[in-house]
Design an enzyme around this catalytic site. Sequence first.
Site, PDB file in Angstrom:
ATOM      1  N   SER A  66       0.956  -1.777  -0.065  1.00 50.28           N
ATOM      2  CA  SER A  66      -0.020  -0.551  -0.213  1.00 50.28           C
ATOM      3  C   SER A  66       0.594   1.042   0.373  1.00 50.28           C
ATOM      4  O   SER A  66       1.924   1.653   0.236  1.00 50.28           O
ATOM      5  CB  SER A  66      -0.718   0.152   1.333  1.00 50.28           C
ATOM      6  OG  SER A  66      -1.733  -0.996   1.257  1.00 50.28           O
ATOM      7  N   GLN A  67       0.512   2.339  -0.057  1.00 43.64           N
ATOM      8  CA  GLN A  67       0.874   3.191   0.216  1.00 43.64           C
ATOM      9  C   GLN A  67       1.544   4.246   1.755  1.00 43.64           C
ATOM     10  O   GLN A  67       0.597   3.390   2.119  1.00 43.64           O
ATOM     11  CB  GLN A  67      -0.105   5.021  -0.795  1.00 43.64           C
ATOM     12  CG  GLN A  67       0.454   6.626  -0.757  1.00 43.64           C
ATOM     13  CD  GLN A  67      -1.032   7.394  -1.498  1.00 43.64           C
ATOM     14  OE1 GLN A  67      -1.758   6.985  -1.516  1.00 43.64           O
ATOM     15  NE2 GLN A  67       0.210   8.286  -1.498  1.00 43.64           N
TER      16      GLN A  67
END
Length: 388
Positions: A66-67
Amino acid sequence: MEFAEQRRAMVELLREQQEISDRVAGALLAVPRHLFVPGVAPEDAYRDEPIVTKRDDAGLPISSSSQPAIMAIMLDQLGVEPGQRVLEIGAGTGYNAALLAHLVGPSGRVVSVDIDDGIVTQARRHLSAAGVSQVEVVCADGAQGHAGPAPYDRLIATVGVWDLAPAWLEQLGADGRLVAPLDLRGVQASVALERDGDRWASRSVAPCGFMRMRGPFAGPEVVAVLRRDPDLMLALPEPREVGDVPAALDAVPVEIAVKEMGPAHAASFSLWLALHEPRWCALSGKLGRGYGMSVGLVEGDSIALLAPEGSHLARGKGATGAGVAAQGHGPGGAGLAAELAGHVRAWDEAGRPDMSALRVAAYRNPAPVTGGETVVRKHHTTLVLSFS
């Protein structure tokens, strides 16, 4: 330490953009993300971007790292303390579990559950390579949690969830906290929930975007891959027929100027639109010059999206103006753009209610009937939404 400078630069950039606690920043500095995405160049591993690591047969991304900005927000929402037991739903690359392991310390315990045996094997391999030993990765349906080490002090879902699984609520201790990317009629919000009498009440809410949970507990959301390399995907809150959206996006858009909104406003408007408009949609992937998401309306062979004036998102054309516009594509695009602009006006006249002001109360079904608030009924819980 290898690539420590890259980690330091990543954390400095994140702290310029948002508030991050010292403990979470310390975890991001300590854990080498590049070891969890071995096929990615180290300099790319420390960009503030999600990294897709697995796709299904249709090309739809089903697992990623994920970011980092979103991970930091959710870890601060979770409020992990040393020595705690944490259950993670969705193992991914194992990177978030490693961050959790750093936060709980040697006296704590992290269990990460994933339904995909290939992802489980990959996460175990990455954790071993990074020297992280106090994480147990389990192959199972995350909706059932993992009862063995329960009760847990914290539970975090790193996949988009449509409903709160009864097992999660049962396996959390009396003072436990749950953080999950919760579906609110198609829009995701990272909601931190704690027990409050006969319900679960939100302590914080933040915008987010995650791949959806798979398996029997998956929700009705639909994500269609419109284009590959670079990615372009269309998300709908539930199954319905749409036309040739890719062809519509190739057409030069009709623009209607709307009031300016920054990234935080855009997330709040997305929720407003989802709660008021059944034709809501989201376009995500390579938009303009970078990766992002735009919300709008889709009907038949036409679509309208919010975008910078003078841009053409699907073709990667940069903006020529400084404002924001409702862009209509396809034969009915002009009408959809006018309706989308009307929704922006209504949201503006309502005071631009912000997602951070959203309050979420989750009741186990059957839930009490309330008035004056937005009620979203799920299989196992009913969500009552209000703005403070």
